[in-house]
Design an enzyme around this catalytic site. Structure first.
Site, PDB file in Angstrom:
ATOM      1  N   THR A 129       6.396  42.829  32.681  1.00 54.18           N
ATOM      2  CA  THR A 129       6.138  43.270  31.311  1.00 54.18           C
ATOM      3  C   THR A 129       6.158  42.050  30.396  1.00 54.18           C
ATOM      4  O   THR A 129       7.191  41.408  30.232  1.00 54.18           O
ATOM      5  CB  THR A 129       7.190  44.291  30.863  1.00 54.18           C
ATOM      6  OG1 THR A 129       7.200  45.385  31.780  1.00 54.18           O
ATOM      7  CG2 THR A 129       6.889  44.818  29.466  1.00 54.18           C
ATOM      8  N   GLU A 159       3.706  47.695  35.717  1.00 53.28           N
ATOM      9  CA  GLU A 159       4.478  48.641  36.532  1.00 53.28           C
ATOM     10  C   GLU A 159       5.061  49.721  35.634  1.00 53.28           C
ATOM     11  O   GLU A 159       5.341  49.486  34.455  1.00 53.28           O
ATOM     12  CB  GLU A 159       5.579  47.915  37.308  1.00 53.28           C
ATOM     13  CG  GLU A 159       6.554  47.098  36.465  1.00 53.28           C
ATOM     14  CD  GLU A 159       7.734  47.900  35.949  1.00 53.28           C
ATOM     15  OE1 GLU A 159       7.917  49.047  36.417  1.00 53.28           O
ATOM     16  OE2 GLU A 159       8.465  47.390  35.084  1.00 53.28           O
ATOM     17  N   PHE A 160       5.259  50.906  36.215  1.00 51.06           N
ATOM     18  CA  PHE A 160       5.835  52.034  35.477  1.00 51.06           C
ATOM     19  C   PHE A 160       6.965  52.677  36.278  1.00 51.06           C
ATOM     20  O   PHE A 160       7.072  53.895  36.369  1.00 51.06           O
ATOM     21  CB  PHE A 160       4.756  53.074  35.159  1.00 51.06           C
ATOM     22  CG  PHE A 160       3.588  52.532  34.391  1.00 51.06           C
ATOM     23  CD1 PHE A 160       3.704  52.250  33.039  1.00 51.06           C
ATOM     24  CD2 PHE A 160       2.381  52.281  35.014  1.00 51.06           C
ATOM     25  CE1 PHE A 160       2.627  51.736  32.316  1.00 51.06           C
ATOM     26  CE2 PHE A 160       1.297  51.777  34.307  1.00 51.06           C
ATOM     27  CZ  PHE A 160       1.424  51.499  32.960  1.00 51.06           C
ATOM     28  N   LYS A 215       2.343  49.207  28.905  1.00 52.46           N
ATOM     29  CA  LYS A 215       3.749  49.372  29.272  1.00 52.46           C
ATOM     30  C   LYS A 215       4.658  49.365  28.038  1.00 52.46           C
ATOM     31  O   LYS A 215       5.546  50.223  27.904  1.00 52.46           O
ATOM     32  CB  LYS A 215       4.177  48.258  30.235  1.00 52.46           C
ATOM     33  CG  LYS A 215       5.661  48.270  30.630  1.00 52.46           C
ATOM     34  CD  LYS A 215       6.042  49.527  31.385  1.00 52.46           C
ATOM     35  CE  LYS A 215       7.527  49.574  31.740  1.00 52.46           C
ATOM     36  NZ  LYS A 215       7.946  48.544  32.687  1.00 52.46           N
ATOM     37  N   PHE A 260      12.906  64.147  27.832  1.00 48.70           N
ATOM     38  CA  PHE A 260      13.502  63.136  26.958  1.00 48.70           C
ATOM     39  C   PHE A 260      13.977  63.720  25.631  1.00 48.70           C
ATOM     40  O   PHE A 260      14.047  63.024  24.627  1.00 48.70           O
ATOM     41  CB  PHE A 260      12.523  61.974  26.712  1.00 48.70           C
ATOM     42  CG  PHE A 260      12.320  61.111  27.923  1.00 48.70           C
ATOM     43  CD1 PHE A 260      13.111  60.003  28.142  1.00 48.70           C
ATOM     44  CD2 PHE A 260      11.351  61.426  28.867  1.00 48.70           C
ATOM     45  CE1 PHE A 260      12.941  59.211  29.261  1.00 48.70           C
ATOM     46  CE2 PHE A 260      11.171  60.648  29.996  1.00 48.70           C
ATOM     47  CZ  PHE A 260      11.970  59.539  30.196  1.00 48.70           C
ATOM     48  N   GLY A 264      22.339  62.480  23.275  1.00 39.02           N
ATOM     49  CA  GLY A 264      23.512  61.891  23.904  1.00 39.02           C
ATOM     50  C   GLY A 264      23.816  60.531  23.316  1.00 39.02           C
ATOM     51  O   GLY A 264      23.543  60.271  22.144  1.00 39.02           O
ATOM     52  N   GLY A 268      19.709  52.718  27.586  1.00 41.63           N
ATOM     53  CA  GLY A 268      20.120  51.346  27.873  1.00 41.63           C
ATOM     54  C   GLY A 268      19.276  50.812  29.007  1.00 41.63           C
ATOM     55  O   GLY A 268      18.117  51.183  29.161  1.00 41.63           O
ATOM     56  N   CYS A 271      15.121  47.573  30.580  1.00 41.62           N
ATOM     57  CA  CYS A 271      13.730  47.681  30.137  1.00 41.62           C
ATOM     58  C   CYS A 271      13.586  48.153  28.691  1.00 41.62           C
ATOM     59  O   CYS A 271      13.160  47.389  27.834  1.00 41.62           O
ATOM     60  CB  CYS A 271      12.957  48.614  31.069  1.00 41.62           C
ATOM     61  SG  CYS A 271      12.683  47.914  32.715  1.00 41.62           S
TER      62      CYS A 271
END
Length: 447
Positions: A129, A159-160, A215, A260, A264, A268, A271
């Site tokens: 990334t 990348e994912f 990304k 999502f 909470g 973290g 990424c």
């Protein structure tokens, strides 16, 4: 003749990608500059916990009985240059110390080390990334410094991967994005990914800048969604609402969706936090900083959640000092199914409480060794029961399945006070209350 693939950098991304390429049938050579890491991989072991990765490695690493032998490792750049047709660059791009910007030194070093060994046609594929504009610069560097000249092409293929699902995400991705400048580069990448494309994975072909932006845009959107519901949790705390019911209600709208939307202590890991900060920094360099000023508030909301969890713990202990209070923290990793504690909200909360005088004990199913290295002064237990023993308050901060399935009654017998604070809104309140616990969750003051 089948393509030969190299993977440069064998950390979380690289080790997974190398094993997956071998699983897809290619001869693969992985390179790292750390000999100890290479020795570990040659033993079929990974330096991180990722479900299914060790087994995948042993299916293909040369030297294991029954393995395909298609996967080898080296520290030799010349060997990599001579071996590969397609070279995947999978090195780390951390946040610069004291800045929001991305540290490109590992990527730059990898390209500089590889270039002199590219004597024939080759495709170098960036997966790291990076700030938008990096591919343009690196492509020019390759053309100028590789003996093959213009035949040493660059492509960008972000990348994912989701930690905990990395093997699945590599072998069966939900999309493939390739930034290319030639039909040859596109053809080679279609050959590399023929199996997932044949299974129906969308294959999106674009230019360099768009591929680089995908990304960071995706991570920024996810971070925004997480911080939005956490902001709503703050409003619910003030208004007496229930953020879990709020999330359920708005999640039925298919334009919003339910993923999502669990309030909470925030996100973290290695990424999301650093990627949104690097995105802001790069937008500023491009003169488009106003487009991403909202990400600064997203970051602020996220970081604020940790302090709010600390204050919730203080209130549960009577509103005074943490001195002499025993606090049990269930969870150390930033998410379940991983041993990654980088920028972990759970450990951050534990550390803040300890600094304020609390006696903090932590338990995590997989992250204990990494947590000890990062926070050696915290207390650590070998099980959830030992962690909770004698505790005045219990904090649930990483949503491991093991914690959702805990015997609340049995834990109540060893705790000093049966008070649990759910920092992930993942436990069943009724189960805990039936066992005699006082249950409190973030954004649900009356639930």
């Amino acid at each position: 003749m089948s393509l030969k693939i190299t993977v440069i950098g064998t950390g979380y991304l690289g080790a997974t990608h190398a094993a997956a390429m071998a699983e897809l049938g290619f001869e693969v050579l992985g390179l790292d500059v750390v000999p100890e890491k290479i020795a570990m991989l040659e033993r079929g072991e990974t330096p991180m916990y990722e479900p299914g990765l060790d087994e995948l490695l042993r299916r293909h690493v040369a030297g294991f009985e029954g393995s395909s032998g298609r996967l080898r490792f080296t520290t030799d750049w010349a060997e990599v240059g001579a071996f590969g047709d397609v070279h995947f660059v999978c090195v780390n791009t951390p946040q610069k110390h004291g800045e929001y910007a991305c540290d490109m030194s590992y990527v730059d070093s990898a390209i500089a080390s590889l270039a002199p060994h590219l004597t024939g046609p080759a495709l170098v594929v960036g997966k790291s990334t990076v700030p938008v504009g990096s591919a343009e610069r690196l492509a020019a560097y390759l053309a100028e410094n590789a003996p093959a000249g213009a035949d040493a092409e660059l492509a960008w293929n972000p990348e994912f991967l989701r930690e905990g699902f990395a093997v699945q995400d590599t072998l069966h991705p939900d999309r493939l994005v390739v930034g290319v400048r030639s039909e040859r580069a596109e053809k080679l990448l279609r050959e590399v990914y023929a199996t997932p494309v044949g299974e129906g994975t969308p294959f999106v072909v674009t230019d360099f800048p768009t591929a680089e932006l995908v990304k960071t845009s995706a991570n920024s959107f996810l971070a925004t969604k997480i911080s939005f519901i956490n902001a709503m949790a703050e409003v619910c705390e003030a208004a007496g609402g229930d953020v879990a019911k709020l999330a359920e209600a708005i999640g039925y709208d298919d334009r919003i969706g339910r993923k999502f939307l669990r309030a909470g202590i925030g996100f973290g890991g290695g990424c999301l936090p650093k990627d949104i900060r690097a995105f802001m920094a790069r937008a500023g360099e491009l003169g488009a900083d106003q487009a991403l000023t909202f990400l600064r508030e997203i970051d602020s909301i996220n970081m604020r959640r940790r302090g709010q969890m600390v204050e919730m713990a203080r209130e549960a202990l009577g509103g005074g000092s943490f001195l002499g209070k025993r606090v049990a923290v269930l969870g150390a990793t930033f998410k379940p199914d991983s041993d990654d504690v980088r920028d972990s909200p759970a450990l951050n909360v534990a550390g803040q409480i300890q600094l304020q005088g609390g006696q903090v004990t932590v338990y995590d199913p997989k992250g204990m060794d990494n947590a000890r290295r990062l926070f050696p002064t915290l207390g650590y237990a070998v099980s959830a029961e030992e962690c909770v023993r004698g505790a005045d308050v219990v904090l649930h901060l990483t949503e491991w399945r093991e914690f959702r399935e805990l015997d609340a009654a049995a834990l109540g017998e060893v705790a000093a006070e049966k008070v649990i604070l759910d920092g992930r809104n993942a436990l069943d309140p009724e189960i805990w209350r039936r066992a005699g616990w006082t249950y409190r969750a973030m954004g649900r003051p009356t639930a």
